[in-house]
Scaffold this motif. Structure first.
Motif, PDB file in Angstrom:
ATOM      1  N   PHE A  30      -3.968   2.086  -1.660  1.00 21.49           N
ATOM      2  CA  PHE A  30      -3.079   3.195  -1.305  1.00 21.49           C
ATOM      3  C   PHE A  30      -3.324   3.470   0.168  1.00 21.49           C
ATOM      4  O   PHE A  30      -4.469   3.705   0.565  1.00 21.49           O
ATOM      5  N   VAL A  31      -2.264   3.389   0.969  1.00 17.54           N
ATOM      6  CA  VAL A  31      -2.435   3.607   2.411  1.00 17.54           C
ATOM      7  C   VAL A  31      -1.416   4.647   2.870  1.00 17.54           C
ATOM      8  O   VAL A  31      -0.213   4.511   2.598  1.00 17.54           O
ATOM      9  N   GLY A  32      -1.898   5.669   3.549  1.00 21.30           N
ATOM     10  CA  GLY A  32      -1.022   6.738   4.027  1.00 21.30           C
ATOM     11  C   GLY A  32      -0.894   6.698   5.543  1.00 21.30           C
ATOM     12  O   GLY A  32      -1.901   6.643   6.261  1.00 21.30           O
ATOM     13  N   GLY A  33       0.351   6.701   6.031  1.00 24.86           N
ATOM     14  CA  GLY A  33       0.599   6.765   7.471  1.00 24.86           C
ATOM     15  C   GLY A  33       1.527   7.932   7.763  1.00 24.86           C
ATOM     16  O   GLY A  33       2.125   8.502   6.829  1.00 24.86           O
ATOM     17  N   ASN A  34       1.692   8.290   9.046  1.00 28.77           N
ATOM     18  CA  ASN A  34       2.561   9.437   9.344  1.00 28.77           C
ATOM     19  C   ASN A  34       4.053   9.077   9.291  1.00 28.77           C
ATOM     20  O   ASN A  34       4.903   9.928   9.473  1.00 28.77           O
ATOM     21  N   LYS A  35       4.375   7.790   8.975  1.00 23.23           N
ATOM     22  CA  LYS A  35       5.783   7.398   8.812  1.00 23.23           C
ATOM     23  C   LYS A  35       6.081   6.883   7.400  1.00 23.23           C
ATOM     24  O   LYS A  35       7.202   6.464   7.125  1.00 23.23           O
ATOM     25  N   GLY A  36       5.069   6.805   6.543  1.00 23.63           N
ATOM     26  CA  GLY A  36       5.349   6.300   5.202  1.00 23.63           C
ATOM     27  C   GLY A  36       4.096   6.064   4.385  1.00 23.63           C
ATOM     28  O   GLY A  36       2.979   6.340   4.837  1.00 23.63           O
ATOM     29  N   THR A  37       4.321   5.532   3.186  1.00 21.59           N
ATOM     30  CA  THR A  37       3.228   5.301   2.244  1.00 21.59           C
ATOM     31  C   THR A  37       3.308   3.866   1.749  1.00 21.59           C
ATOM     32  O   THR A  37       4.405   3.351   1.481  1.00 21.59           O
ATOM     33  N   LEU A  70       1.195  -3.964  12.127  1.00 22.78           N
ATOM     34  CA  LEU A  70       2.564  -3.870  12.655  1.00 22.78           C
ATOM     35  C   LEU A  70       3.051  -2.427  12.765  1.00 22.78           C
ATOM     36  O   LEU A  70       4.158  -2.170  13.213  1.00 22.78           O
ATOM     37  N   GLY A  71       2.235  -1.484  12.299  1.00 14.50           N
ATOM     38  CA  GLY A  71       2.623  -0.071  12.356  1.00 14.50           C
ATOM     39  C   GLY A  71       3.761   0.250  11.405  1.00 14.50           C
ATOM     40  O   GLY A  71       4.556   1.155  11.666  1.00 14.50           O
ATOM     41  N   MET A  72       3.871  -0.486  10.285  1.00  8.93           N
ATOM     42  CA  MET A  72       5.032  -0.303   9.387  1.00  8.93           C
ATOM     43  C   MET A  72       5.067   1.076   8.737  1.00  8.93           C
ATOM     44  O   MET A  72       6.128   1.514   8.302  1.00  8.93           O
ATOM     45  N   ILE A  73       3.924   1.754   8.644  1.00 10.93           N
ATOM     46  CA  ILE A  73       3.937   3.131   8.116  1.00 10.93           C
ATOM     47  C   ILE A  73       3.423   4.104   9.181  1.00 10.93           C
ATOM     48  O   ILE A  73       2.901   5.175   8.865  1.00 10.93           O
ATOM     49  N   GLY A  74       3.562   3.715  10.426  1.00  8.54           N
ATOM     50  CA  GLY A  74       3.156   4.595  11.530  1.00  8.54           C
ATOM     51  C   GLY A  74       1.652   4.587  11.729  1.00  8.54           C
ATOM     52  O   GLY A  74       0.984   3.582  11.489  1.00  8.54           O
ATOM     53  N   ASP A  75       1.133   5.750  12.165  1.00  9.13           N
ATOM     54  CA  ASP A  75      -0.322   5.858  12.361  1.00  9.13           C
ATOM     55  C   ASP A  75      -0.984   6.094  11.002  1.00  9.13           C
ATOM     56  O   ASP A  75      -0.651   7.056  10.303  1.00  9.13           O
ATOM     57  N   VAL A  76      -1.904   5.237  10.683  1.00  7.94           N
ATOM     58  CA  VAL A  76      -2.559   5.330   9.364  1.00  7.94           C
ATOM     59  C   VAL A  76      -3.684   6.354   9.424  1.00  7.94           C
ATOM     60  O   VAL A  76      -4.514   6.325  10.331  1.00  7.94           O
ATOM     61  N   TYR A  77      -3.683   7.290   8.465  1.00  9.70           N
ATOM     62  CA  TYR A  77      -4.773   8.285   8.428  1.00  9.70           C
ATOM     63  C   TYR A  77      -5.707   8.078   7.249  1.00  9.70           C
ATOM     64  O   TYR A  77      -6.839   8.541   7.256  1.00  9.70           O
ATOM     65  N   PHE A  95      -4.067  -7.891  -7.226  1.00 10.22           N
ATOM     66  CA  PHE A  95      -4.551  -8.951  -6.338  1.00 10.22           C
ATOM     67  C   PHE A  95      -3.420  -9.889  -5.891  1.00 10.22           C
ATOM     68  O   PHE A  95      -3.552 -10.578  -4.883  1.00 10.22           O
ATOM     69  N   GLU A  96      -2.342  -9.954  -6.653  1.00 13.52           N
ATOM     70  CA  GLU A  96      -1.215 -10.830  -6.260  1.00 13.52           C
ATOM     71  C   GLU A  96      -0.420 -10.224  -5.103  1.00 13.52           C
ATOM     72  O   GLU A  96       0.411 -10.890  -4.503  1.00 13.52           O
ATOM     73  N   GLY A  97      -0.669  -8.945  -4.844  1.00 14.42           N
ATOM     74  CA  GLY A  97      -0.002  -8.321  -3.705  1.00 14.42           C
ATOM     75  C   GLY A  97       1.343  -7.713  -4.042  1.00 14.42           C
ATOM     76  O   GLY A  97       2.170  -7.494  -3.150  1.00 14.42           O
ATOM     77  N   HIS A  98       1.595  -7.416  -5.320  1.00 16.79           N
ATOM     78  CA  HIS A  98       2.823  -6.689  -5.669  1.00 16.79           C
ATOM     79  C   HIS A  98       2.690  -5.247  -5.173  1.00 16.79           C
ATOM     80  O   HIS A  98       1.595  -4.672  -5.252  1.00 16.79           O
ATOM     81  N   GLY A  99       3.774  -4.698  -4.714  1.00 15.96           N
ATOM     82  CA  GLY A  99       3.718  -3.324  -4.232  1.00 15.96           C
ATOM     83  C   GLY A  99       4.894  -3.031  -3.338  1.00 15.96           C
ATOM     84  O   GLY A  99       5.847  -3.820  -3.280  1.00 15.96           O
ATOM     85  N   GLU A 100       4.835  -1.916  -2.606  1.00 16.65           N
ATOM     86  CA  GLU A 100       5.959  -1.571  -1.730  1.00 16.65           C
ATOM     87  C   GLU A 100       5.547  -0.553  -0.673  1.00 16.65           C
ATOM     88  O   GLU A 100       4.479   0.054  -0.753  1.00 16.65           O
ATOM     89  N   ILE A 101       6.468  -0.402   0.276  1.00 24.61           N
ATOM     90  CA  ILE A 101       6.328   0.639   1.299  1.00 24.61           C
ATOM     91  C   ILE A 101       7.469   1.613   1.090  1.00 24.61           C
ATOM     92  O   ILE A 101       8.611   1.196   0.869  1.00 24.61           O
ATOM     93  N   VAL A 102       7.170   2.894   1.121  1.00 25.01           N
ATOM     94  CA  VAL A 102       8.214   3.907   0.951  1.00 25.01           C
ATOM     95  C   VAL A 102       8.262   4.773   2.215  1.00 25.01           C
ATOM     96  O   VAL A 102       7.211   5.235   2.694  1.00 25.01           O
ATOM     97  N   LYS A 103       9.498   4.936   2.732  1.00 26.28           N
ATOM     98  CA  LYS A 103       9.673   5.751   3.940  1.00 26.28           C
ATOM     99  C   LYS A 103      10.867   6.691   3.750  1.00 26.28           C
ATOM    100  O   LYS A 103      11.716   6.435   2.894  1.00 26.28           O
ATOM    101  N   LEU A 104      10.923   7.720   4.562  1.00 27.95           N
ATOM    102  CA  LEU A 104      12.072   8.632   4.492  1.00 27.95           C
ATOM    103  C   LEU A 104      13.224   8.041   5.306  1.00 27.95           C
ATOM    104  O   LEU A 104      13.002   7.355   6.297  1.00 27.95           O
ATOM    105  N   ASN A 105      14.480   8.313   4.869  1.00 25.87           N
ATOM    106  CA  ASN A 105      15.631   7.864   5.645  1.00 25.87           C
ATOM    107  C   ASN A 105      16.305   9.049   6.346  1.00 25.87           C
ATOM    108  O   ASN A 105      15.787  10.177   6.308  1.00 25.87           O
TER     109      ASN A 105
END
Ligand code: NAD
Length: 347
Positions: free
Chosen positions: A237-244, A137-144, A250-260
């Protein structure tokens, strides 16, 4: 036509398939064959027809599909024999011990016009599906960069998994799952592989490895598997140009962090570390960051057997395709080679 499943190798995973496959509509587990007489009795007590001979098992006309859950070094011979007996074949991962063995299985399946697939069940893991959906979905932009790791603490590896000649070691055991997940998520081509394997506590097989895959779009994916890590790092750990994006478990706990929008208003301050200043690595203040939940996913492992059933009936295409299995294995072979040569291998 329902699947009438016969299991070869009624050990830990054979029993797991018995318990779980029959939760899927149109799948009956009917028989088991094992070279260990004790395990055959366990299968009989669990209500299956138990066989001590492979020939007798394969002559059972009620069985139309065979699931192979033995140690890895005998997968190929059993898969070819099953296909030649006219049975559809599901093989546990890792499918075989070499690309040549995989080709032999595919050839036997094609010659006998039977379905062949591999139980890459971690395609249905919740943590993986959250990452896959967020990336798509591109939620953290382009993933590098993508880091996928499993850190266990047990250290010691037991039984056939601790023997190289049986196909032991973590690259074959867990590497095959984690590589399959990455290739299932990223459609681009892998152009380079670099790997380092270690035997930390187990002398014959790898019990820790790091593997880097470079894709033709520039993306770098790292897989790390360790059996003796007493302070585990997050699962993803996934890094994109719009967020982390971070997934903890394994349960899938976690989050996405972006700048506002406030991010532009704050100048990074110079931070004094013990022995010097840094501005590049000054932490961003909390006010400029937004935290998002990972996307919801609805991934049900039973889709695996439902898909095999539908493929046998000619109503679907396999989800785990033989050519995908070969692509995963080409990375495994490149990883072993890279470790041996001490340098990256171009594909
Ligand atoms: P296990 O040792 O618990 O069971 C293996 C069984 O195979 C034993 O009962 C053994 O007697 C039998 N066996 C050995 N050689 C045989 C032969 N030639 N013919 C018939 N039976 C034979 O091992 P396990 O943990 O169940 O692993 C079996 C397979 O399942 C492996 O390929 C492993 O990688 C895979 N596995 C997959 C997952 C997954 O999540 N997909 C998880 C665990 C294991």
């Amino acid at each position: 036509m329902p699947i009438k499943l016969g299991i070869i190798g009624y050990g830990g995973m054979g029993m797991w398939h018995h318990k779980n496959a029959q939760k899927v509509g149109g799948v009956d587990v009917v028989a088991a064959f094992d070279i260990d007489a004790y395990q055959v009795n366990v299968a009989k007590e669990a209500g299956l027809k138990g066989y001590h001979s492979l020939d007798e098992f394969l002559k059972d006309e009620e069985i139309n599909t065979v699931l192979i859950a033995t140690p890895n070094d005998v997968h190929k011979d059993l898969a070819v024999a099953s296909a030649n007996a006219g049975k559809n074949v599901i093989v546990e991962k890792p499918v075989a011990m070499s690309m040549k063995e995989i080709d032999e299985i595919i050839e036997a399946a094609e010659k006998n016009n039977v379905v062949f697939t591999v139980h890459q069940n971690r395609r249905w893991d919740k943590d993986f599906n959250k990452v896959k959906k967020a990336v798509e979905l591109g939620m953290i932009g382009d993933v590098y960069t993508i880091e996928s790791r499993v850190h266990g603490a047990g250290g010691l590896i037991y039984g056939w998994r601790n023997k190289k000649e049986c196909g032991g070691g973590m690259l074959l055991d867990w590497g095959v799952h984690l590589i399959d997940q990455i290739l299932y998520m990223i459609p681009n081509k892998v152009v380079r592989v670099y790997a380092e394997l270690f035997s930390v506590l187990n002398k014959d097989v790898d019990d820790y490895f790091k593997l880097l895959m470079k894709f033709d779009n520039g993306l770098s994916a790292q897989i790390e598997v360790g059996t003796f890590c007493l302070k585990p790092l997050p699962r993803w750990f996934v890094g994109g140009n719009k967020g982390t994006l971070v997934v903890d478990d394994f349960e899938g706990h976690g989050e996405i962090v972006k700048l506002n929008k406030l991010a532009d208003k704050f100048d990074a301050e110079i931070v004094e570390t013990t022995a010097g200043p840094t501005r590049t690595f000054a932490p961003r203040p909390e006010e400029v960051k937004d935290h998002f939940e990972l996307p919801d996913v609805n991934s049900e492992w039973i889709e695996f057997y439902a898909n095999v059933r539908d493929t046998i009936e000619g109503k679907a295409e396999l989800i785990v395709k033989p050519d995908e299995v070969k692509k995963v294995y080409s990375i495994i072979e490149a990883a072993f080679k890279s470790n041996q040569l001490g340098k990256a291998v171009e594909l």
